[in-house]
Design an enzyme around this catalytic site. Structure first.
Site, short mmCIF file in Angstrom:
data_model
loop_
_atom_site.label_atom_id
_atom_site.label_comp_id
_atom_site.label_asym_id
_atom_site.label_seq_id
_atom_site.Cartn_x
_atom_site.Cartn_y
_atom_site.Cartn_z
N LYS A 1 0.83 -1.22 0.00
CA LYS A 1 0.00 0.00 0.00
C LYS A 1 0.85 1.26 0.00
O LYS A 1 2.01 1.27 0.43
CB LYS A 1 -0.99 -0.04 1.16
N ARG B 1 -3.64 -10.29 4.58
CA ARG B 1 -4.07 -10.30 3.16
C ARG B 1 -2.93 -9.72 2.34
O ARG B 1 -2.61 -8.54 2.47
CB ARG B 1 -5.33 -9.46 3.03
N1 HH2 Z 1 -7.40 -3.84 0.61
C1 HH2 Z 1 -7.70 -3.83 -0.71
C2 HH2 Z 1 -8.79 -4.57 -1.19
N2 HH2 Z 1 -9.55 -5.32 -0.36
N3 HH2 Z 1 -10.01 -6.14 1.81
C3 HH2 Z 1 -9.74 -6.16 3.11
N4 HH2 Z 1 -10.49 -6.91 3.94
N5 HH2 Z 1 -8.69 -5.45 3.64
C4 HH2 Z 1 -7.89 -4.67 2.87
O1 HH2 Z 1 -6.97 -4.01 3.42
C5 HH2 Z 1 -8.15 -4.61 1.46
C6 HH2 Z 1 -9.25 -5.37 0.96
C7 HH2 Z 1 -6.86 -3.03 -1.65
O2 HH2 Z 1 -5.82 -3.80 -2.18
P1 HH2 Z 1 -5.86 -4.57 -3.60
O3 HH2 Z 1 -6.92 -5.60 -3.63
O4 HH2 Z 1 -4.50 -5.08 -3.87
O5 HH2 Z 1 -6.17 -3.43 -4.65
P2 HH2 Z 1 -7.47 -2.95 -5.42
O6 HH2 Z 1 -8.49 -2.52 -4.42
O7 HH2 Z 1 -6.97 -1.81 -6.27
O8 HH2 Z 1 -7.98 -4.10 -6.25
#
Ligand code: HH2
Length: 284
Positions: free
Chosen positions: A223, A259
């Site tokens: 992040k 995660r």
């Molecule tokens: N962060 C993201 C997405 N989903 N779910 C939970 N429970 N906790 C988190 O911190 C979280 C999440 C963001 O990361 P990522 O999926 O890599 O990116 P994007 O939202 O751009 O798909």
């Protein structure tokens, strides 16, 4: 402490769980566009499982700051072939679906997913009934506003107290919809409407969330607050060392589930941090 997710029960006895991230999206901040092809997404899931992931989190919608909502039909168009392909290749895989849509969650659970990861923590009240009906696991995450608006105001009087109180209320909402207490996990939502200082404070004060007596999931992987702290201006893939440092702190402060994008390294880091945490408990 146990976490019941349909036919799977986790007890966190010896180490935290590592949840591998696979985003079936064109625009996720770190892996956007890489796994839009269902075959590539299934292969990535198998790779993460091979690296030691306990479960995979599949998302069909980016929730990065400024992202726009993806209609349920489009999310499902992206997710369905991956869920089916994964079930055919590795039927024992535990799958979490990262969605705010009750319709997507319902279809994913009907296709064998065990967990709903709802970053809006039941903003749509129908989600609680969908999860309860399947006796699925549920992740409730704190977010201020929506992904489109959440970084506009990241000031809090007391970020940890506000997040904990919000999640306490959403636990009650889930319980009222029929979700079992033992199926609920909590997430402070690092980076979701949080400043760098706020994200750090949430990590340092994680024990306040752990005190709600539900498993705590932490998502710090790659992040942007990490890059603001290290001063790196490269792509998210360059943030692995910083992510591992933050993951280690999260586990030491009581996180039960991480995660992450980088599974193999995180599995090792989590073992060390969990062992150190146990050692501290023994001394105390
Ligand atoms: N962060 C993201 C997405 N989903 N779910 C939970 N429970 N906790 C988190 O911190 C979280 C999440 C963001 O990361 P990522 O999926 O890599 O990116 P994007 O939202 O751009 O798909």
């Amino acid at each position: 402490m146990i976490w019941r997710c349909r036919d799977v029960t986790y007890d966190f006895a010896d180490r935290p769980l590592v949840m591998g991230i696979v985003n079936v999206t064109p625009d996720s901040f770190s892996d956007g566009g890489r796994y839009l092809d269902p075959g590539a997404a299934v292969a990535r899931c198998l790779e993460l499982l091979g690296e030691g992931a306990d479960l995979v989190d599949l998302g069909g919608e980016s929730t990065r700051p400024g992202s726009v909502d993806v209609p349920a039909d489009e999310q499902w168009r992206r997710l369905e072939p991956v869920l089916r392909g994964l079930r055919a290749a590795r039927p024992d895989t535990v799958v979490s679906v990262d969605t705010r849509s009750p319709e997507v969650a319902r279809r994913a659970l009907a296709t064998g997913a065990q967990i709903v990861n709802d970053v809006s923590a039941l903003s749509d009240p129908a989600m609680g009934e969908v999860v309860a009906g399947a006796r699925a696991g549920l992740v409730l995450m704190h977010m201020r506003g929506t992904p489109a608006t959440m970084q506009r105001d990241t000031a809090y009087d007391d970020v940890s107290a506000e997040v904990t109180e919000f999640l306490r209320i959403r636990i009650a909402r889930a319980r009222a919809a029929g979700v079992a207490h033992e199926s609920i996990a909590l997430d402070p939502g690092i980076g979701f409407g949080k400043s760098t200082a706020g994200s750090l404070e949430l990590l340092a004060r994680l024990p306040e969330l752990v005190a709600l007596d539900r498993p705590v999931l932490v998502g710090v992987s790659r992040k942007s607050f990490l890059a603001r702290l290290t001063g790196d201006d490269g792509p998210p893939q360059d943030r692995v060392a910083a992510s591992l440092a933050a993951a280690s702190i999260a586990v030491f402060e009581g996180a039960h589930i991480l995660r992450v994008h980088d599974v193999a390294a995180t599995v090792r880091v989590a073992r060390i941090a969990a062992a150190a945490r146990r050692a501290r408990r023994t001394i105390a």
